[in-house]
Enzyme design. Structure first.
Site: not given
Length: 289
Positions: A105, A270
């Site tokens: 991320d 994610h």
């Protein structure tokens, strides 16, 4: 919560104090976390890698127990160039002038900038569940605006996101994370509690500045490097059920930014290091080995 033994903790201060966990023996690997986490996102991955590598897991500036400079106009304090420079300095202080880096991320964006700015220091780069910031903004569409709406919310000025998130930061963290988790290993309650503990007023302000920088000064830096492709090996992994996995040809995108790109989807949404830790550790060990 801390990363399990054999990790030890220390703070390195290259201008902004950076908290880090260090463990294992062997070639050095730097692990960088994303939003709204801390280094603890690697709690299940780092001990596995420490069986073969020296692993350094840090809190980025503005996050966790690292320093949180007050943002100023332009948010240069949270440009990925500044955040990357912190990490290179930390690794040098620990005795590692050249190392591999993996970033999830936001940490992946810091790691990408690090590889561009310091090719002498970064020998290999792994990015988890991202495409480059420049590509994401250049190809933003309705799916991106609805799936990644927080990118735009967090860049709002006049203290709007800071005030709204600050009203109930625990709700914000838990809502953001549970909305992007689909199967795989459940989040560790102690890890979630640690993210909440660290998400104080200063961290909220810093993380909003991080996102504002991504939409401004970081893009300026990325445009200046638009004709450059990384010459080091790059490994990209993404969640097979994540927005990134559903909406991009990830390897094709990264091949526009690097010469040697490999990777594949992993069984997660994610948060790969928490949802698929064994798979992430195995892939990184193979790639960095």
């Amino acid at each position: 919560m801390s990363v399990p033994l054999p990790f030890r903790y220390r703070t390195v201060d290259p201008g902004v104090p950076i908290r880090c966990a260090v463990g294992g023996e062997g070639p050095p690997i730097l692990l960088l976390h994303g939003y709204p986490q801390t280094h603890v996102i690697w709690h299940a991955v780092a001990p596995l890698l420490a069986e073969r590598f020296t692993v350094v897991a840090t809190d980025l500036r503005g996050y966790g127990d690292s320093g949180k400079p007050v943002p100023t106009e332009g948010d240069a304090e949270y440009a990925k160039r500044a955040m990357a420079a912190d990490q290179v300095a930390v690794m040098a202080e620990l005795g590692f002038d050249r190392f591999a880096v993996a970033g999830h991320d936001r940490g992946g964006r810091v790691a990408h900038r690090m590889a561009l700015d310091r090719p002498d220091a970064v020998r290999a780069l792994a990015v988890l569940d991202i495409v480059p910031t420049r590509h994401a903004f250049a190809h933003a569409d309705r799916a991106f605006a609805t799936g990644y709406w927080h990118w735009f919310f967090l860049t709002a000025g006049h203290g709007i996101p800071e005030r709204m998130i600050g009203a109930d930061p625990e709700f914000w963290i838990r809502a953001r994370m549970t909305s992007r988790h689909a199967g795989g290993t459940p989040f560790d309650p102690a890890a979630l509690a640690e993210y909440v503990r660290c998400f104080d007023e200063a961290s909220i302000a810093a993380s909003c500045a991080d996102y504002r920088a991504a939409a401004t000064i970081d893009l300026d830096h990325d445009e200046a490097d638009a004709d450059r492709r990384l010459g080091i090996p790059v490994r990209a992994h993404w969640g097979e059920r994540s927005f990134v996995g559903r909406n991009y040809d990830v390897l094709d995108v990264w091949r526009g930014y690097a010469e040697d790109v490999t990777g594949r989807a992993l069984p997660s949404d994610h948060y790969l290091p928490e949802e698929a830790p064994a798979e992430v550790a195995a892939e990184l060990a193979e790639f960095f080995g």
